[in-house]
Design an enzyme around this catalytic site. Structure first.
Site, PDB file in Angstrom:
ATOM      1  N   ARG B  21       0.625  -1.151  -0.320  1.00  0.00           N
ATOM      2  CA  ARG B  21      -0.396   0.307   0.049  1.00  0.00           C
ATOM      3  C   ARG B  21       1.296   1.431   0.204  1.00  0.00           C
ATOM      4  NH1 ARG B  21      -2.944   2.836   4.374  1.00  0.00           N
ATOM      5  NH2 ARG B  21      -4.444   4.320   3.281  1.00  0.00           N
ATOM      6  N   ARG B 174       2.764   0.729 -11.911  1.00  0.00           N
ATOM      7  CA  ARG B 174       2.321   0.674 -11.489  1.00  0.00           C
ATOM      8  C   ARG B 174       0.564  -0.480 -11.280  1.00  0.00           C
ATOM      9  NH1 ARG B 174      -2.278   0.553  -9.236  1.00  0.00           N
ATOM     10  NH2 ARG B 174      -3.666   2.028  -8.612  1.00  0.00           N
ATOM     11  N   LYS B 185      -5.396 -10.005  -2.063  1.00  0.00           N
ATOM     12  CA  LYS B 185      -6.768  -9.640  -1.648  1.00  0.00           C
ATOM     13  C   LYS B 185      -7.287 -11.310  -2.186  1.00  0.00           C
ATOM     14  CE  LYS B 185      -8.179  -5.560  -4.329  1.00  0.00           C
ATOM     15  NZ  LYS B 185      -8.244  -5.013  -4.840  1.00  0.00           N
ATOM     16  N   ASN B 211     -13.141  -2.442  -4.908  1.00  0.00           N
ATOM     17  CA  ASN B 211     -13.683  -1.729  -4.211  1.00  0.00           C
ATOM     18  C   ASN B 211     -14.045  -0.560  -4.143  1.00  0.00           C
ATOM     19  OD1 ASN B 211     -13.742  -0.440  -1.841  1.00  0.00           O
ATOM     20  ND2 ASN B 211     -12.487  -1.796  -0.619  1.00  0.00           N
ATOM     21  N   GLU B 215     -11.118   2.930  -4.599  1.00  0.00           N
ATOM     22  CA  GLU B 215     -10.939   3.385  -5.996  1.00  0.00           C
ATOM     23  C   GLU B 215     -11.506   5.108  -6.369  1.00  0.00           C
ATOM     24  OE1 GLU B 215     -13.264   1.372  -9.375  1.00  0.00           O
ATOM     25  OE2 GLU B 215     -12.074  -0.420  -8.137  1.00  0.00           O
ATOM     26  N   THR B 265      -4.928  -2.090 -13.636  1.00  0.00           N
ATOM     27  CA  THR B 265      -5.136  -3.014 -13.170  1.00  0.00           C
ATOM     28  C   THR B 265      -5.357  -4.370 -12.202  1.00  0.00           C
ATOM     29  OG1 THR B 265      -3.882  -0.960 -12.115  1.00  0.00           O
ATOM     30  CG2 THR B 265      -4.507  -2.648 -10.218  1.00  0.00           C
ATOM     31  N   GLU B 269      -5.397  -7.947 -11.751  1.00  0.00           N
ATOM     32  CA  GLU B 269      -5.489  -8.440 -11.299  1.00  0.00           C
ATOM     33  C   GLU B 269      -6.617 -10.347 -11.227  1.00  0.00           C
ATOM     34  OE1 GLU B 269      -7.622  -6.264  -7.567  1.00  0.00           O
ATOM     35  OE2 GLU B 269      -6.610  -4.914  -8.289  1.00  0.00           O
TER      36      GLU B 269
END
Lengths: 288, 288
Positions: B21, B174, B185, B211, B215, B265, B269
């Site tokens: 994070r 990123r 997760k 989420n 975001e 992203t 994922e």
């Protein structure tokens, strides 16, 4: 002027004396962003040590030079310069290589040569050859890195040297802009500078070109910018910015400008003005 | 812990889930600084046009690939990647090349291999091979550049592509951090993800990992950071920042995160979670 014209800008305009000041101010962002980026990582002293990773050989695309061991940072800097040289970076009067003796010139004939304002530059007896990057590199490794980054090693050696290269290239452009600044000062008082140079009075030239009020403004602006860009904007969920506490970045930015950028720029200005007036500068102004 | 130890940080710790994070938040500075740097220059569309400067040949140090014309920006990106590959950039699980097929691997045996936390990465069925840079590159040229830079050409083609490369590398790091995020997760709900993957339910996986509150926070932070870093601090003598009016940089930063960084992203994922659970993701999640 047509609609298309007003979207396009010629290099010959970009280098007009009018735009020097705005370029110098804009370069402050680039330099301070680069210092904040470098501050993420530890000092990682091994990347500056000659032979720190053994003999790395000759960087791809560069010219081999004997009897000169490179640190890892220097190795990557040479490789980067060789790549950029291949597309004519160093034909720009704003750009100066750190290792010009290692560069392969004249590869990329596909790219057009840009038109620079020649009266400002190469026509003036060797002024465009002035290159103070050796002094800058030494100051960067010995003073700037320790002031910006925390002690220790975080293994991020590749990321570290990429930040170093960005910072060094930005600082190099900034200090060598001293040539443009000096040309502008010369034009405002040609006989004043000519007399001092004819008398070989480097101290007098330094005194005439020095403007303490402007210098103080530059340092103040560097501190303010570092404080603004080096602090995460306040949001309740935001942790402190990694690696860069604001106090140390502000102090470092001020010191970089006060102790390195401004003095080196002025040495370059003196050296430029000597050559501009047809005389070699004294040895202490020939760092290149 | 000795005094020396506390100055040093191991890579294996840097990649702990706890640090993901803080790394994502810190990467926002790098991305936004890079966008502000790019905004100095016009769009300079010619640098993205294949053959814009004729045939540039094979970049130094890279592997020649036939039947593929490079734009000037791609040419410099390949040259940069070849240089960085030579010192093992792409052995790091955080780094992904844009042109992996052109890179010469395994040159720099002098540098030590870093120890990465293997359980997060390569051991998980091909997850580390996921590479979404082709989609990123296309989005960058077609959407990000026009949103950040003004129309037209200012002849600063070399400086432009160096800004592009910095921005692309930061954006690539990123979005591919999505793999670490997805692993985190997954660990919080392994059976939930396993069931959805077993049912080949990509939409379900996307829904479970989404989420919206986070975001929105990310987009809000990007705007705030762009507003702070893209505005010169107020000093009476300061002219407006060159090329970047604050409104357009803030809008561009928000759009980059909302329309490109966050969606890409999340695609990464989903793809990662499919491979993590032993199944190939559906075709629309295999952009690489």
């Amino acid at each position: 002027m047509s609609a298309t014209d007003c979207h396009n800008i010629k290099t010959v305009d970009v280098l007009s004396l009018d735009s020097i000041r705005s370029s110098l101010i804009r370069q402050e962002e680039t330099i301070i962003f680069a210092l904040i980026e470098r501050a993420q990582f530890r000092q990682n002293e091994i990347v500056y040590r000659k032979g720190g990773f053994g003999n790395l050989g000759t960087p791809v695309g560069s010219t081999s030079v004997e009897d000169h061991d490179l640190s890892f940072m220097e190795y990557m800097l040479v490789g980067t310069e060789a790549l950029h040289c291949g597309v004519r970076r160093y034909t720009s009067p704003e750009e100066h290589a750190f290792f010009p003796e290692r560069l392969p010139y004249g590869q990329m004939d596909a790219l057009p040569l840009l038109e620079y304002p020649q009266e400002l530059l190469s026509s003036v007896g060797g002024a465009c050859d002035l290159n103070f990057n050796k002094a800058l590199l030494q100051n960067y490794v010995e003073k700037i890195v320790p002031s910006v980054s925390k002690q220790g090693d975080d293994e991020q050696h590749g990321s570290t040297v990429l930040c170093d290269i960005a910072a060094l290239q930005a600082l190099s452009r900034r200090i060598h802009y001293g040539k443009f600044v000096a040309e502008s000062k010369y034009r405002s008082d040609p006989s004043g500078y000519q007399q001092l140079v004819d008398a070989n009075d480097a101290d007098g030239v330094m005194k005439l070109l020095t403007n303490r009020v402007v210098e103080e403004k530059v340092i103040r602006r560097a501190k303010l910018k570092a404080a603004t860009y080096g602090t995460e904007p306040l949001l309740s969920e935001m942790p402190p910015i990694k690696g860069a506490d604001t106090t140390s970045i502000v102090a470092a930015a001020a010191a970089v400008y006060r102790d390195i950028v401004i003095p080196l720029t002025k040495v370059i200005e003196v050296a430029y003005l000597f050559r501009r007036c047809g005389r070699e500068p004294p040895p202490e102004y020939q760092l290149c």
